[in-house]
Every structure is written in structure tokens, then in C-alpha cells.
Design a protein around this motif. Structure first.
Motif, PDB file in Angstrom:
ATOM      1  N   ILE A   4     -31.188  43.349 -95.210  1.00  0.00           N
ATOM      2  CA  ILE A   4     -31.362  43.393 -96.652  1.00  0.00           C
ATOM      3  C   ILE A   4     -30.161  44.149 -97.199  1.00  0.00           C
ATOM      4  N   VAL A   5     -29.316  43.451 -97.955  1.00  0.00           N
ATOM      5  CA  VAL A   5     -28.058  44.046 -98.399  1.00  0.00           C
ATOM      6  C   VAL A   5     -28.087  44.537 -99.838  1.00  0.00           C
ATOM      7  N   LYS A   6     -29.128  44.163-100.582  1.00  0.00           N
ATOM      8  CA  LYS A   6     -29.200  44.600-101.971  1.00  0.00           C
ATOM      9  C   LYS A   6     -30.643  44.496-102.440  1.00  0.00           C
ATOM     10  N   THR A   7     -31.074  45.466-103.238  1.00  0.00           N
ATOM     11  CA  THR A   7     -32.372  45.402-103.925  1.00  0.00           C
ATOM     12  C   THR A   7     -32.139  45.816-105.369  1.00  0.00           C
ATOM     13  N   TYR A   8     -32.876  45.188-106.274  1.00  0.00           N
ATOM     14  CA  TYR A   8     -32.751  45.555-107.680  1.00  0.00           C
ATOM     15  C   TYR A   8     -33.937  45.009-108.459  1.00  0.00           C
ATOM     16  N   LYS A   9     -34.085  45.521-109.681  1.00  0.00           N
ATOM     17  CA  LYS A   9     -35.123  45.050-110.599  1.00  0.00           C
ATOM     18  C   LYS A   9     -34.477  44.092-111.594  1.00  0.00           C
ATOM     19  N   GLN A  10     -35.142  42.960-111.828  1.00  0.00           N
ATOM     20  CA  GLN A  10     -34.642  41.961-112.758  1.00  0.00           C
ATOM     21  C   GLN A  10     -35.727  41.634-113.773  1.00  0.00           C
ATOM     22  N   ASN A 105     -41.155  41.532-114.633  1.00  0.00           N
ATOM     23  CA  ASN A 105     -40.075  42.090-113.817  1.00  0.00           C
ATOM     24  C   ASN A 105     -40.198  41.600-112.390  1.00  0.00           C
ATOM     25  N   LEU A 106     -39.047  41.421-111.783  1.00  0.00           N
ATOM     26  CA  LEU A 106     -38.996  41.071-110.370  1.00  0.00           C
ATOM     27  C   LEU A 106     -38.343  42.200-109.595  1.00  0.00           C
ATOM     28  N   GLY A 107     -38.839  42.438-108.401  1.00  0.00           N
ATOM     29  CA  GLY A 107     -38.132  43.236-107.414  1.00  0.00           C
ATOM     30  C   GLY A 107     -37.430  42.219-106.528  1.00  0.00           C
ATOM     31  N   VAL A 108     -36.114  42.288-106.463  1.00  0.00           N
ATOM     32  CA  VAL A 108     -35.326  41.284-105.751  1.00  0.00           C
ATOM     33  C   VAL A 108     -34.674  41.907-104.528  1.00  0.00           C
ATOM     34  N   CYS A 109     -34.789  41.213-103.397  1.00  0.00           N
ATOM     35  CA  CYS A 109     -34.082  41.583-102.172  1.00  0.00           C
ATOM     36  C   CYS A 109     -33.117  40.464-101.823  1.00  0.00           C
ATOM     37  N   TRP A 110     -31.894  40.835-101.473  1.00  0.00           N
ATOM     38  CA  TRP A 110     -30.940  39.857-100.955  1.00  0.00           C
ATOM     39  C   TRP A 110     -30.943  39.980 -99.439  1.00  0.00           C
ATOM     40  N   LEU A 111     -31.379  38.914 -98.779  1.00  0.00           N
ATOM     41  CA  LEU A 111     -31.363  38.853 -97.314  1.00  0.00           C
ATOM     42  C   LEU A 111     -30.079  38.168 -96.873  1.00  0.00           C
ATOM     43  N   GLU A 160     -17.709  33.715 -93.914  1.00  0.00           N
ATOM     44  CA  GLU A 160     -16.881  33.394 -92.744  1.00  0.00           C
ATOM     45  C   GLU A 160     -17.650  33.473 -91.420  1.00  0.00           C
ATOM     46  N   SER A 161     -18.768  34.198 -91.397  1.00  0.00           N
ATOM     47  CA  SER A 161     -19.577  34.288 -90.175  1.00  0.00           C
ATOM     48  C   SER A 161     -20.768  33.322 -90.196  1.00  0.00           C
ATOM     49  N   GLY A 162     -20.804  32.434 -91.203  1.00  0.00           N
ATOM     50  CA  GLY A 162     -21.877  31.438 -91.269  1.00  0.00           C
ATOM     51  C   GLY A 162     -23.171  31.955 -91.872  1.00  0.00           C
ATOM     52  N   LYS A 163     -23.108  33.136 -92.490  1.00  0.00           N
ATOM     53  CA  LYS A 163     -24.307  33.731 -93.078  1.00  0.00           C
ATOM     54  C   LYS A 163     -24.390  33.442 -94.572  1.00  0.00           C
ATOM     55  N   VAL A 164     -25.617  33.370 -95.051  1.00  0.00           N
ATOM     56  CA  VAL A 164     -25.892  33.141 -96.472  1.00  0.00           C
ATOM     57  C   VAL A 164     -26.758  34.274 -97.000  1.00  0.00           C
ATOM     58  N   ILE A 165     -26.979  34.268 -98.310  1.00  0.00           N
ATOM     59  CA  ILE A 165     -27.881  35.233 -98.932  1.00  0.00           C
ATOM     60  C   ILE A 165     -29.038  34.473 -99.558  1.00  0.00           C
ATOM     61  N   LEU A 166     -30.234  34.825 -99.138  1.00  0.00           N
ATOM     62  CA  LEU A 166     -31.472  34.286 -99.699  1.00  0.00           C
ATOM     63  C   LEU A 166     -32.133  35.393-100.500  1.00  0.00           C
ATOM     64  N   ASP A 167     -32.487  35.099-101.746  1.00  0.00           N
ATOM     65  CA  ASP A 167     -33.223  36.066-102.560  1.00  0.00           C
ATOM     66  C   ASP A 167     -34.708  35.949-102.243  1.00  0.00           C
ATOM     67  N   ILE A 168     -35.358  37.082-102.036  1.00  0.00           N
ATOM     68  CA  ILE A 168     -36.820  37.138-101.949  1.00  0.00           C
ATOM     69  C   ILE A 168     -37.258  38.005-103.123  1.00  0.00           C
ATOM     70  N   CYS A 169     -38.119  37.457-103.979  1.00  0.00           N
ATOM     71  CA  CYS A 169     -38.525  38.126-105.201  1.00  0.00           C
ATOM     72  C   CYS A 169     -40.027  38.346-105.229  1.00  0.00           C
ATOM     73  N   HIS A 170     -40.426  39.557-105.585  1.00  0.00           N
ATOM     74  CA  HIS A 170     -41.827  39.912-105.805  1.00  0.00           C
ATOM     75  C   HIS A 170     -41.967  40.383-107.246  1.00  0.00           C
ATOM     76  N   PHE A 171     -43.095  40.092-107.853  1.00  0.00           N
ATOM     77  CA  PHE A 171     -43.358  40.603-109.204  1.00  0.00           C
ATOM     78  C   PHE A 171     -43.691  42.089-109.099  1.00  0.00           C
ATOM     79  N   VAL A 172     -43.032  42.890-109.940  1.00  0.00           N
ATOM     80  CA  VAL A 172     -43.196  44.341-109.921  1.00  0.00           C
ATOM     81  C   VAL A 172     -43.460  44.868-111.315  1.00  0.00           C
ATOM     82  N   LYS A 173     -43.938  46.126-111.388  1.00  0.00           N
ATOM     83  CA  LYS A 173     -44.168  46.785-112.680  1.00  0.00           C
ATOM     84  C   LYS A 173     -42.864  47.094-113.360  1.00  0.00           C
TER      85      LYS A 173
END
Length: 173
Positions: A4-10, A105-111, A160-173
Motif C-alpha cells: 500500500i503506497v498511498k492512503t487518503y480521504k476523498q 467520503n472515501l478512504g482510498v488505498c493505492w495498492l 518498468e517492473s510490470g506493476k500497476v496501482i489499483l485503488d481500493i476504496c471504502h466509505f468513511v466518515k
């Protein structure tokens, strides 16, 4: 290995999710990949993409993402929806279903990782969000809603290493 490389509220506006609902009987080899393949083969996202408005592009930065929306509640069948978030009140095309969401609001994780290792990590993302002080919320019926968001170009252009970022979002307060 994923991380998990990033988390934030959206903050998101009121939106209409348009797509189709699937359940456990629709799984193939434990997942919904076959349904995604059907969607792409039938070009089902093209119809939804045509419904995006300029105004929506300005109020929802992730307007151009395909979504795997999930609903879980103890004692009820798991729901997996494939589709997109679109402007509130969008007319639903024939053959599609919808769910309306109020502004929230969403709690977002970048995988960050490779496929398929990045899939099925919703619980780990919920734990990470909780560790960081986010309070995940249920709907008025006590169900948890969360989703995979396939962002462009985060998910569509591997690094370059074949990796991508998938967002996983949960509804948050």
C-alpha cells in the motif's frame, strides 16, 4: 509482493453507479474475472463512458474509471457490481442496473503490485485505513460498500517492473 503506497480521504459528490450486479453463483474459479472479460468483449463500458458529462469531469477526478463495486452484510449474499460512477440522476440504459450514492467520503488505498496479487486485498486496506484513523461506515441497512477502482493511467500503464496501482476504496466518515 504488493504494498500500500498511498492512503487518503476523498470527498465525492452524489453519484449514480450504473452497471450490473453479480453474486457468488457468477464466480468462476473464485472470482469475477470472467464477467469482466464479458464486459470488455461486449464493449459494455463504451455505453457508460458516453454518459459522462463535462460537469461531472470537473467535480469527480476519477470519472474515467471502471469499478468493481462490492456490498457485504453478514447473513446476506455478497454482491459484486461491474460498472461506473456517473452523474447523479443519469438515465440508466436498457440492460443495466443502478445504485444511487449520496455525497460522502472515501478512504482510498493505492495498492502497488502485479496482477493477480493486488486483488482481494479489501480487508487489508480497511485495516490500514483504520490504523490511520479513518472510520469505515456502513449504509443505513448495516451493509459495507467498497470498491476496486481501475484508474487511468495508474492501472492501465504498468511501470518498468510490470506493476500497476489499483485503488481500493471504502466509505468513511
Amino acid at each position: 509482493m504488493y504494498e500500500i503506497v498511498k492512503t487518503y480521504k476523498q470527498a465525492i459528490p452524489a453519484m449514480r453507479f450504473i452497471g450490473n450486479r453479480y453474486g457468488n453463483k457468477d464466480r468462476v474459479n473464485g472470482g469475477f474475472g470472467a464477467k469482466w472479460e464479458e464486459w470488455f468483449a461486449a464493449e459494455r463500458f463504451n455505453k457508460l463512458e458516453s454518459l459522462v458529462t463535462d460537469e461531472f469531469m470537473n467535480i469527480y477526478e476519477d470519472f474515467n474509471t471502471n469499478v468493481g463495486l462490492m456490498r457485504w452484510k453478514e447473513g446476506e449474499e455478497f454482491e459484486y457490481w461491474i460498472g461506473m460512477f456517473l452523474p447523479e440522476g443519469t438515465v440508466v440504459p436498457e440492460g443495466y442496473e443502478y445504485i444511487d450514492f449520496s455525497d460522502s467520503n472515501l478512504g482510498v488505498c493505492w495498492l502497488h503490485g502485479t496482477e493477480p496479487e493486488i486483488y482481494g486485498k479489501e480487508e487489508q486496506c480497511a485495516e490500514k485505513l483504520s490504523e490511520e484513523g479513518f472510520e469505515i461506515v456502513t449504509d443505513e441497512k448495516g451493509a459495507w460498500w467498497f470498491f476496486e477502482r481501475y484508474g487511468c493511467p495508474r492501472f492501465t500503464k504498468p511501470d518498468e517492473s510490470g506493476k500497476v496501482i489499483l485503488d481500493i476504496c471504502h466509505f468513511v466518515k
